[in-house]
Design an enzyme around this catalytic site. Structure first.
Site, PDB file in Angstrom:
ATOM      1  N   HIS A  16       0.833  -1.208   0.000  1.00 59.79           N
ATOM      2  CA  HIS A  16       0.000   0.000   0.000  1.00 59.79           C
ATOM      3  C   HIS A  16       0.870   1.261   0.000  1.00 59.79           C
ATOM      4  CE1 HIS A  16      -2.439   3.044   2.385  1.00 59.79           C
ATOM      5  NE2 HIS A  16      -3.056   2.961   1.229  1.00 59.79           N
ATOM      6  N   GLU A  28      -3.594   7.805   7.515  1.00 56.61           N
ATOM      7  CA  GLU A  28      -4.658   6.984   6.933  1.00 56.61           C
ATOM      8  C   GLU A  28      -4.961   5.782   7.832  1.00 56.61           C
ATOM      9  OE1 GLU A  28      -5.562   4.535   2.763  1.00 56.61           O
ATOM     10  OE2 GLU A  28      -3.757   5.783   2.955  1.00 56.61           O
ATOM     11  N   GLU A  31       2.069   1.877  -3.425  1.00 53.72           N
ATOM     12  CA  GLU A  31       0.984   2.435  -4.252  1.00 53.72           C
ATOM     13  C   GLU A  31       0.966   3.960  -4.139  1.00 53.72           C
ATOM     14  OE1 GLU A  31      -3.335   3.644  -3.504  1.00 53.72           O
ATOM     15  OE2 GLU A  31      -3.127   1.522  -2.995  1.00 53.72           O
ATOM     16  N   HIS A  32       1.104   4.475  -2.920  1.00 60.37           N
ATOM     17  CA  HIS A  32       1.175   5.929  -2.732  1.00 60.37           C
ATOM     18  C   HIS A  32       2.391   6.516  -3.449  1.00 60.37           C
ATOM     19  CE1 HIS A  32      -1.703   7.075   0.657  1.00 60.37           C
ATOM     20  NE2 HIS A  32      -1.933   5.781   0.464  1.00 60.37           N
TER      21      HIS A  32
END
Length: 471
Positions: free
Chosen positions: A91, A171, A94-95
């Site tokens: 993840h 997040e 991905e950022h």
């Protein structure tokens, strides 16, 4: 945790649940409708598949209703492929893929998409990571140029990585730490998967996220981001020949940079004992229970098993005509809500879930016992022809209505091809649903709704709500 994490707000948020039911497997009344297999019915005509010389798989789904295209690039890597001790790296990467390349530094890709009136986003699941854009068709070549460039050309500096790690940690705070339902779901999955990495949160364990570095991200990127580990799906006002030509001119020039072997993860041992946990949080307004069973996915199931679980989830717990709702909410009047769901799209074994919230005066253990009784009664009574037909017709109808979204069609194929499925398996799903019998549904319930294969969680406001009366 959700079984998909999306980076930013998107016009596709409304349809994301059709693809992988992002976040809804945490429980609650919305979970039942969203957890049907992502391999829903798709139009059988005109869908094309081919592979470039560098190994990139390409799917084209023509949709002539508007001069727009949805461009999705899927990588066959997700949170379950992370190295031990590096949870959250899929993840996080991905950022970081939005940080630019030498050819297209900074936010040039995103700025270009916005300048032509397009939308973009990205998502991470346990089994795949995806990036997508939606633009008018004349800009498709531009998207391919940008996406092909960042497939192997990512440039990362500590100045870009360190602030983004803080974004990911925030997040995690918002999605999990400050969300009691999400925290419970995270704990249930950790308890259910004794050995398989599906037990790790998609976003990662916080203490491991905090330790992630630029070098970790680049190592993961170099190991998994390569054309021979990716699937390109283009849906929209295009032909297969048009997409093939553009793909050859852009993606076709990217050389494979990684040797991609079989995706072998540690598998689950036989489950011989049910697991139970509770989570107390002062922010909880409505106590609830969730249970997850370990079951086959569309990839690991024997022929007909996954489809039987799809129908079982609908008959047992979808909507106010379902068995659990009728028994627990209407007839026995002990719950304010109850339902079930099945997450069919996964590379390895997956989850069938049930959930409920008690009415005031009913304890969670009483609700759990009543739910177990209702399931036993369901197995003994069998499925009526009316309930079976309603479930199958609605599942197929929902998938047909969902074809109105280009992005949903693209997601069907992308999710399937990154989890062991094929074009044919996606397109044949309606026929396989039609073939499910009442006996198949009951056999699925007998076989897989075994508490020894389960983890049950109670969400409560404080520990005083937890009774020692569980059977």
């Amino acid at each position: 945790m959700p079984n998909q994490l999306t980076t930013s707000t998107s016009i596709l948020k409304a349809i994301a649940c059709l693809a992988v039911a992002a976040g809804l497997h945490l429980g609650g009344a919305n979970a039942a409708a969203a957890q049907a297999s992502v391999a829903q019915a798709a139009p059988k005509s005109d869908v094309s598949y081919f592979k470039l010389a560098n190994g990139l798989e390409v799917v084209v789904v023509p949709d002539r209703r508007a001069p727009v295209v949805t461009h999705m690039l899927w990588y066959k890597v997700g949170a379950a492929d992370e190295p031990p001790g590096k949870s959250g790296i899929a993840h996080f990467l991905e950022h970081l893929l939005f940080k630019g390349t030498q050819k297209n530094p900074g936010g040039r890709f995103s700025q270009t998409v916005a300048a032509v009136g397009g939308q973009e986003n990205a998502f991470t699941s346990s089994d795949y990571t995806g990036y997508y854009q939606r633009v008018s068709k004349e800009h498709l070549r531009t998207l391919m140029d940008f996406e092909a460039d960042r497939m192997t050309g990512l440039v990362l500096t500590d100045e870009a990585v360190v602030p983004e790690l803080k974004v990911v940690l925030e997040e995690q705070s918002q999605r999990v730490a400050n969300n009691p339902r999400a925290r419970l779901g995270e704990q249930i999955e950790a308890a259910l998967f004794l050995n398989h990495p599906y037990g790790r949160p998609l976003i990662g364990w916080r203490h491991e996220i905090e330790a992630l570095t630029r070098e970790d991200a680049l190592a993961f990127y170099r190991q998994h981001y390569s054309p021979n580990n990716a699937v390109l799906v283009v849906a929209g006002d295009v032909t297969a020949d048009e997409v093939r030509a553009l793909a050859e001119e852009t993606y076709g020039k990217v050389k494979p940079v990684a040797q991609i072997g079989p995706r072998r993860r540690p598998q689950e041992p036989p489950h011989v004992s049910p697991r139970f946990l509770s989570l107390a949080d002062a922010r909880v307004q409505q106590p609830s229970m969730q249970r997850s069973y370990l079951v086959p996915s569309a990839t690991t199931a024997k022929p007909g098993e996954s489809e039987s679980l799809d129908v079982l989830a609908y008959v047992l717990g979808h909507g106010n005509t379902s068995w659990l709702y009728r028994k627990l909410v209407v007839e026995r009047d002990i719950a304010v809500g109850a339902g079930s769901w099945y997450r069919g799209t996964a590379l390895d074994q997956t989850i069938f879930g049930i959930y409920g919230s008690p009415k005031p005066g009913t304890t969670l253990s009483q609700l759990e016992q009543a739910m177990d009784t209702a399931i036993a009664e369901f197995i003994a009574a069998g499925v009526s022809a009316q309930d079976l037909d309603r479930a199958k017709n609605r599942l197929i109808a929902d998938s047909i209505y969902a074809r109105d979204s280009q992005a949903t069609m693209a997601r069907w194929f992308g999710a399937a091809l990154t989890t062991g499925g094929t074009i044919a398996s996606v397109q044949g799903w309606p026929d396989r649903i039609r073939a499910v019998s009442a006996a198949d549904v009951i056999n699925a319930a007998k076989t897989w709704l075994d508490k020894r294969r389960s983890a049950t969680g109670y969400l409560i406001k404080d520990a005083s709500q937890l009774e020692d009366k569980r059977s």
